[in-house]
Design an enzyme around this catalytic site. Structure first.
Site, PDB file in Angstrom:
ATOM      1  N   HIS A 211      -8.313  -0.658  -3.625  1.00  0.00           N
ATOM      2  CA  HIS A 211      -8.608   0.671  -4.193  1.00  0.00           C
ATOM      3  C   HIS A 211      -8.548   0.631  -5.721  1.00  0.00           C
ATOM      4  O   HIS A 211      -9.358   1.270  -6.407  1.00  0.00           O
ATOM      5  CB  HIS A 211      -7.610   1.710  -3.686  1.00  0.00           C
ATOM      6  CG  HIS A 211      -7.853   2.156  -2.270  1.00  0.00           C
ATOM      7  ND1 HIS A 211      -9.108   2.340  -1.735  1.00  0.00           N
ATOM      8  CD2 HIS A 211      -6.975   2.477  -1.281  1.00  0.00           C
ATOM      9  CE1 HIS A 211      -8.995   2.740  -0.471  1.00  0.00           C
ATOM     10  NE2 HIS A 211      -7.719   2.831  -0.174  1.00  0.00           N
TER      11      HIS A 211
ATOM     12  N   HIS B 144      -4.992  -3.885   0.826  1.00  0.00           N
ATOM     13  CA  HIS B 144      -5.836  -2.688   0.993  1.00  0.00           C
ATOM     14  C   HIS B 144      -5.709  -1.786  -0.243  1.00  0.00           C
ATOM     15  O   HIS B 144      -6.706  -1.377  -0.836  1.00  0.00           O
ATOM     16  CB  HIS B 144      -5.399  -1.952   2.267  1.00  0.00           C
ATOM     17  CG  HIS B 144      -6.063  -0.626   2.492  1.00  0.00           C
ATOM     18  ND1 HIS B 144      -6.990  -0.415   3.492  1.00  0.00           N
ATOM     19  CD2 HIS B 144      -5.933   0.566   1.853  1.00  0.00           C
ATOM     20  CE1 HIS B 144      -7.401   0.843   3.448  1.00  0.00           C
ATOM     21  NE2 HIS B 144      -6.772   1.467   2.471  1.00  0.00           N
ATOM     22  N   GLU B 145      -4.477  -1.508  -0.630  1.00  0.00           N
ATOM     23  CA  GLU B 145      -4.267  -0.625  -1.787  1.00  0.00           C
ATOM     24  C   GLU B 145      -4.767  -1.282  -3.077  1.00  0.00           C
ATOM     25  O   GLU B 145      -5.303  -0.599  -3.955  1.00  0.00           O
ATOM     26  CB  GLU B 145      -2.791  -0.254  -1.928  1.00  0.00           C
ATOM     27  CG  GLU B 145      -2.188   0.461  -0.729  1.00  0.00           C
ATOM     28  CD  GLU B 145      -2.868   1.779  -0.397  1.00  0.00           C
ATOM     29  OE1 GLU B 145      -3.527   2.357  -1.291  1.00  0.00           O
ATOM     30  OE2 GLU B 145      -2.767   2.234   0.748  1.00  0.00           O
TER      31      GLU B 145
HETATM   32 ZN   LIG Z   1      -7.005   3.375   1.615  1.00  0.00          ZN
END
Ligand SMILES: [Zn+2]
Length: 286
Positions: A161, A157-158
Site C-alpha cells: 500500500h 501487504h501493508e
Molecule cells: Zn489492504
C-alpha cells in the site's frame, strides 16, 4: 490451479489462517497523532534512511529480517507495476514508519488510541496527506501470536500500500477512492504480497472456481462489498489483468498516477467494459 505461477509455488503454506488474516483496509485518511507512542513502543530501529520500525518488543534479529523483507520487496513491486521509479507528482512520503505491536490484543488495545487505527482489521496503512511537508506515512500492525515462527501480520501487504500510494496513486486516500479503485488497491496488495513471498493464495484459489463475479463487476468493488470480493476477488482481477492484459493495466495506471480518476474509470467500464468477462470466467477454472 495456475493462479500462482509454478516458480512462485515454492511454499504452499499458511493456508486458511493467512488468507483470513489478509483483512486490512487502507482507511483513515488523516495523519495520526502519535504523541505518547514512544512510551508504549520503546523499540526504535532504523532500517535505512527511508524506513524505520517502532515496536513494543522485537529482537535485533527480528528487526533485521523485517528490514530485509521490506527492502527486498521494492524491486518486486516495481517490476509488477512497471513504473519509472519516480514517485507520482507531489508525493513527499519519502520515508515510512512501520509500527509493530506485540500481539493482536495489544494492537486492539493501543493502535486506535495512539494512531486512530481501525483495529477491526488486521493492520492498516495510513498514508496521511502525501503532499504535505512533514507528513509521516505509517502502517500499524502486530506480531501474529498464533504463528509458530516470528510473523508480522500483513507486513508485505501493508508495505505494498505504501509503494502503491507513492508510485501509482496520485494524492491521498480520499482522492484515490473517489471512484471505485479498490479492485486495484487491495488486489495489488494481495498479489504482490503472495507473489513476493512465494506463497499460494488459498483464499483466492478457493473462491475462483465458484466464478462468482464478472471481471467488469469487480471493477466496481468498493468498501461496501464483503471481504471475499475485496481481497480474494481483487487478487484474481489484478492477477488476470497483469498477466493477460498488461497494456490495459499500463493505461489505467497512467490515469491513476496523474489523478485522472474518471478517465481510468471510463477506460475500465467502457473501453474494456465486458469484453474480457468471458475469458476471465474461463481463466478462473484454469
Ligand atoms: Zn489492504
Amino acid at each position: 490451479m495456475s493462479l500462482v505461477p509454478v516458480r512462485r509455488r515454492v511454499v504452499q503454506v499458511a493456508l486458511t489462517a493467512l488468507a483470513a488474516a489478509a483483512t486490512t483496509l487502507a482507511v483513515v485518511p488523516a495523519s495520526a497523532s502519535a504523541q505518547g507512542a514512544d512510551a508504549y513502543l520503546p523499540v526504535n530501529y532504523t532500517c535505512s534512511s527511508t524506513l524505520r520500525i517502532k515496536a513494543q518488543q522485537m529482537t535485533t534479529t527480528q528487526l533485521q529480517s523485517t528490514c530485509r523483507s521490506l527492502a527486498g520487496q521494492d524491486a518486486y513491486f516495481h517490476n509488477v507495476v512497471k513504473d519509472t521509479g519516480q514517485p507520482v507528482a507531489n508525493d513527499r512520503n519519502t520515508s515510512l514508519e512501520v509500527v509493530v505491536f506485540s500481539s493482536g490484543s495489544e494492537y486492539r488495545r493501543l493502535a486506535g488510541y495512539l494512531y486512530g487505527a481501525n483495529t477491526g482489521a488486521g493492520g492498516q496503512y495510513m498514508e496521511g496527506d502525501p503532499s504535505a511537508y512533514g507528513n509521516q506515512a505509517r502502517f500499524v500492525t502486530y506480531r501474529d501470536d498464533t504463528a509458530s515462527t516470528f510473523t508480522i501480520k500483513n507486513l508485505n501487504h501493508e508495505y505494498t500500500h505504501y509503494l502503491d500510494g507513492r508510485f501509482d496513486m496520485y494524492g491521498d486516500w480520499t482522492a484515490n477512492t473517489s471512484t471505485p479503485t479498490l479492485w486495484w488497491i487491495e488486489g495489488l496488495a494481495e498479489y504482490v504480497s503472495y507473489g513476493y513471498l512465494g506463497k499460494w493464495n488459498a483464499w483466492a484459489g478457493g473462491v475462483a472456481s465458484q466464478q462468482t463475479y464478472a471481471l467488469s463487476t469487480l471493477f466496481d468493488t468498493t468498501q461496501q462489498n464483503d471481504q471475499d470480493r475485496i481481497y480474494a476477488w481483487g487478487y484474481l482481477a489484478v492477477y488476470y489483468m497483469l498477466e493477460n492484459h498488461p497494456a490495459d493495466v499500463a493505461k489505467v495506471l497512467g490515469h491513476y498516477r496523474t489523478g485522472n480518476w474518471q478517465a481510468a474509470r471510463t477506460y475500465l467500464k467502457q473501453t474494456i467494459g465486458t469484453s474480457y468477462d468471458a475469458d476471465f470466467r474461463r481463466w478462473l477454472l484454469t
